[in-house]
Design an enzyme around this catalytic site. Structure first.
Site, PDB file in Angstrom:
ATOM      1  N   ARG A 155       0.819  -1.211   0.000  1.00  0.00           N
ATOM      2  CA  ARG A 155       0.000   0.000   0.000  1.00  0.00           C
ATOM      3  C   ARG A 155       0.855   1.265   0.000  1.00  0.00           C
ATOM      4  NH1 ARG A 155      -5.559  -0.968   2.295  1.00  0.00           N
ATOM      5  NH2 ARG A 155      -5.458   1.164   3.066  1.00  0.00           N
ATOM      6  N   PHE A 167      -0.793  -0.781  -3.875  1.00  0.00           N
ATOM      7  CA  PHE A 167      -1.585  -1.997  -4.033  1.00  0.00           C
ATOM      8  C   PHE A 167      -2.827  -1.932  -3.141  1.00  0.00           C
ATOM      9  CE2 PHE A 167       2.317  -3.931  -5.718  1.00  0.00           C
ATOM     10  CZ  PHE A 167       1.803  -4.754  -6.706  1.00  0.00           C
ATOM     11  N   PRO A 168      -4.004  -2.302  -3.675  1.00  0.00           N
ATOM     12  CA  PRO A 168      -5.252  -2.247  -2.897  1.00  0.00           C
ATOM     13  C   PRO A 168      -5.405  -3.493  -2.028  1.00  0.00           C
ATOM     14  CG  PRO A 168      -5.735  -2.956  -5.126  1.00  0.00           C
ATOM     15  CD  PRO A 168      -4.247  -2.698  -5.074  1.00  0.00           C
ATOM     16  N   LYS A 169      -4.574  -3.605  -0.993  1.00  0.00           N
ATOM     17  CA  LYS A 169      -4.481  -4.839  -0.215  1.00  0.00           C
ATOM     18  C   LYS A 169      -5.233  -4.735   1.110  1.00  0.00           C
ATOM     19  CE  LYS A 169      -0.186  -6.462  -2.246  1.00  0.00           C
ATOM     20  NZ  LYS A 169       1.056  -7.198  -2.028  1.00  0.00           N
ATOM     21  N   LYS A 170      -5.922  -5.837   1.459  1.00  0.00           N
ATOM     22  CA  LYS A 170      -6.603  -5.956   2.739  1.00  0.00           C
ATOM     23  C   LYS A 170      -6.280  -7.322   3.342  1.00  0.00           C
ATOM     24  CE  LYS A 170     -10.735  -4.133   3.194  1.00  0.00           C
ATOM     25  NZ  LYS A 170     -12.185  -3.842   3.032  1.00  0.00           N
TER      26      LYS A 170
END
Length: 266
Positions: free
Chosen positions: A109, A114-117
């Site tokens: 992120r 990066f759209p990381k969860k």
């Protein structure tokens, strides 16, 4: 602590004990399971940001095992990647990713956008089947299956595909809640060695979830699937479009609830 000391040592947070080390980031025996499927073109157009262009109504749903990654350790990732075009060049837009390891979440992120969860993806072989699963908490939101190594693919062709540009929407908020950074970032995978690549019959099921909306890009038809094992380096990125630059028009700011409502009904 002196100003110069902070400037010299500042890389990531926390200052005295960053959540991830500086790169480069090398991955050994990185294992991809990618299912490409046809989806709703209108749903794609609501998600893909300008100046990227949707080339066809397809999505790649990925399950990725990373057993040996520099600085990040051993973890698994899953999510959706959308084929796009930027100034006539083909590439991929990373829409959303879910993984089970904090350093690559923080690094992904903060560095690239990066759209990381945090979630619980898995990629395993069950007898004759390659199985990818994604749980958000206790809720299963994705299940992918493929016949294990039914037919070999051209490794050189797969390496070329992995080397194509990737795009991310990096957003870092200011302390007042407004966007301080809002950029389209491009990055490449580098020094790629594909050790094996296979395909087989495949299936993909996606389930609705309020906080992990993978099913908002519905599976209309599975088109293809592949299983790829490779060594590679995750290259650092470059900014190709700044949404906050003076030359880019900015619409009036909407509340988060209004943005979500418009996305769902648009």
């Amino acid at each position: 602590m002196k100003n110069e000391t902070i400037r010299t040592n500042a890389f990531a947070m926390p200052l005295t004990n960053p959540a991830f080390p500086p790169g480069p980031y090398r991955f050994v025996d990185r294992e991809y399971f990618i299912i490409q499927y046809r989806t709703d073109p209108d749903a794609l157009r609501r998600i893909v940001p300008e100046p990227l262009e949707v080339t066809e109504p397809v999505v790649n749903f990925e399950f990725i095992r990373m057993p040996d990654s520099t600085g990040f350790g051993d973890y698994t990732e899953s999510g959706q990647v959308i084929p796009v075009s930027y100034q006539g060049q083909s590439g991929s837009f990373v829409h959303q990713m879910f993984l089970n390891d904090h350093p690559p979440i923080a690094g992904g992120r903060e560095l690239w956008g990066f759209p990381k969860k945090l979630a619980e993806p898995k990629l395993v072989v069950e007898t004759d089947t390659l199985v990818g699963t994604l749980n958000y908490g206790s809720v299963r939101i994705a299940t992918g299956t493929m016949g294990y190594k039914h037919r070999a693919l051209d490794t050189a062709a797969e390496a070329k595909k992995l080397a194509a540009p990737n795009f991310l929407l990096k957003i870092i908020p200011h302390v007042d809640g407004t966007a301080r950074i809002c950029e389209l970032v491009r990055f490449h995978l580098e020094d790629i060695t594909v050790k094996g690549a296979w395909t087989g019959p495949a299936a993909l099921d996606l389930c609705s979830h309020a906080l992990a909306p993978v099913a908002e890009l519905p599976v209309l038809q599975v088109l293809s699937a592949k299983h790829v094992i490779a060594d590679l380096t995750l290259g650092l990125g470059s900014v190709v479009h700044d949404y906050l630059s003076p030359g880019v028009s900015a619409p009036r700011r909407e509340s988060k609830s209004q943005i979500l409502i418009e996305a769902n009904v648009g």
